[in-house]
Design a protein around this motif. Structure first.
Motif, PDB file in Angstrom:
ATOM      1  N   HIS A   1      -5.768 -39.856  41.057  1.00 40.53           N
ATOM      2  CA  HIS A   1      -6.893 -38.930  41.222  1.00 40.53           C
ATOM      3  C   HIS A   1      -8.203 -39.701  41.332  1.00 40.53           C
ATOM      4  O   HIS A   1      -9.032 -39.426  42.197  1.00 40.53           O
ATOM      5  CB  HIS A   1      -6.971 -37.941  40.060  1.00 40.53           C
TER       6      HIS A   1
ATOM      7  N   HIS B   1     -11.127 -36.809  43.653  1.00 39.28           N
ATOM      8  CA  HIS B   1     -12.165 -36.739  42.623  1.00 39.28           C
ATOM      9  C   HIS B   1     -13.613 -36.677  43.122  1.00 39.28           C
ATOM     10  O   HIS B   1     -14.381 -35.861  42.647  1.00 39.28           O
ATOM     11  CB  HIS B   1     -12.009 -37.887  41.619  1.00 39.28           C
TER      12      HIS B   1
ATOM     13  N   ASN C   1      -8.943 -34.794  36.318  1.00 40.01           N
ATOM     14  CA  ASN C   1      -9.620 -34.421  35.077  1.00 40.01           C
ATOM     15  C   ASN C   1      -9.564 -32.913  34.829  1.00 40.01           C
ATOM     16  O   ASN C   1      -9.282 -32.471  33.711  1.00 40.01           O
ATOM     17  CB  ASN C   1     -11.063 -34.931  35.068  1.00 40.01           C
ATOM     18  N   HIS C   2      -9.763 -32.107  35.870  1.00 38.79           N
ATOM     19  CA  HIS C   2      -9.747 -30.653  35.672  1.00 38.79           C
ATOM     20  C   HIS C   2      -8.395 -30.161  35.166  1.00 38.79           C
ATOM     21  O   HIS C   2      -8.329 -29.233  34.364  1.00 38.79           O
ATOM     22  CB  HIS C   2     -10.093 -29.924  36.981  1.00 38.79           C
TER      23      HIS C   2
ATOM     24  N   ASP D   1      -6.618 -32.405  40.435  1.00 36.42           N
ATOM     25  CA  ASP D   1      -7.588 -31.299  40.401  1.00 36.42           C
ATOM     26  C   ASP D   1      -7.053 -30.062  41.144  1.00 36.42           C
ATOM     27  O   ASP D   1      -7.594 -29.651  42.183  1.00 36.42           O
ATOM     28  CB  ASP D   1      -8.958 -31.713  40.958  1.00 36.42           C
TER      29      ASP D   1
ATOM     30  N   ASP E   1      -7.977 -32.317  45.104  1.00 34.77           N
ATOM     31  CA  ASP E   1      -9.031 -31.386  44.682  1.00 34.77           C
ATOM     32  C   ASP E   1      -8.858 -29.992  45.280  1.00 34.77           C
ATOM     33  O   ASP E   1      -9.749 -29.462  45.945  1.00 34.77           O
ATOM     34  CB  ASP E   1     -10.411 -31.984  45.025  1.00 34.77           C
TER      35      ASP E   1
HETATM   36 FE   FE2 Z   1     -11.789 -34.791  39.546  1.00 36.03          FE
END
Ligand code: FE2
Ligand code: FE2
Length: 248
Positions: free
Chosen positions: A168, A212, A66-67, A38, A8
């Motif tokens: 992640h 995450h 996800n990002h 991320d 992240d």
């Molecule tokens: Fe995430």
């Protein structure tokens, strides 16, 4: 050789990007860095970040979060974005496939979340404003996204030495505080998947790094050490100074 964990990075925050740039260019030249997703949805910034990290570490391993798979103001879907990230990794010399470094196996596991992940939390709804619903695009044939990612990971192989896997998303619900302690109450529905746990066990992992939730974590469960070391958002650090975590 040492192995460090980080997730992240969210380098769109100037503070985070400055922190990455300030990592010593000398201290980690013999070491491995695991980046558990991320970084940013902006591909050219991913490249810039990876180039910076590759100058500082012997090897850098990465899985997208996800990002990283958000598609904003660009063509294509999130799987095409995944391909673009593979190209960025190839260009900057970052590993997205399992590899052995000085007798330690490092195993990146692509993953996504399933709403059935946390048995403690089934009856809540994810707000429609959740960024992934707006910015992730999947081809029609991808219905269960966590299953799709699990299916494109490489088959496990046997190994004698230390195995460090990473994803992640969370492999087990025990790695998330109870919903009463969470600011974002729908997090358990978009946090992880048991398929990750199945794959890391099939690889015989001793340590698993994840990201995450932006909650630092270090816990042993059934013989595996699970670690999260997020850089997270500046406001989430609340005075905690960011650092790399040495896991080996
Ligand atoms: Fe995430
Ligand atoms: Fe994140």
């Amino acid at each position: 050789m040492r192995i460090y964990a980080l997730s992240d990075l969210h380098v769109d925050f100037e503070e985070n990007w400055e922190w990455v740039r300030a990592i010593s260019p000398v201290e980690y030249q013999g070491d491995v860095l695991i980046v558990a997703g991320d970084v940013t949805h902006k591909t050219e910034r991913v490249l810039r970040t990876f180039d910076t990290l590759r100058e500082r570490f012997l090897r850098v391993f990465f899985v997208p979060g996800n990002h990283d798979l958000w598609v904003r103001g660009e063509r294509g879907d999130s799987l095409e974005k995944l391909d673009a990230l593979r190209s960025v990794c190839a260009k900057s010399g970052v590993d997205m496939e399992p590899a052995e470094v000085n007798a330690v196996r490092v195993v990146p596991l692509l993953s996504w979340y399933s709403s059935e992940f946390d048995p403690r939390c089934q009856d809540r709804a994810v707000p429609v404003a959740w960024g992934d619903y707006r910015y992730c695009k999947w081809p029609d044939e991808v219905v269960e996204i966590d299953r799709h990612f699990s299916s494109i990971n490489r088959e496990p192989s046997n190994g004698d030495g230390l195995t460090v896997s990473f994803s992640h998303f969370l492999p087990r619900w025990e790695l998330l505080p109870d919903v009463t302690h969470l600011r974002f109450k729908a997090l358990p529905l978009v946090a992880g998947s048991g398929l990750i746990e199945r794959q890391l066990r099939a690889w015989g992992a001793h340590i698993h790094v994840f990201g995450h939730s932006h909650i630092p974590w270090d816990m042993e469960l059934d013989g595996v050490r699970y670690v999260q070391q997020p850089l997270a958002y500046p406001k989430e650090r609340r005075g905690r100074s960011p650092r790399l975590k040495q896991i080996y």
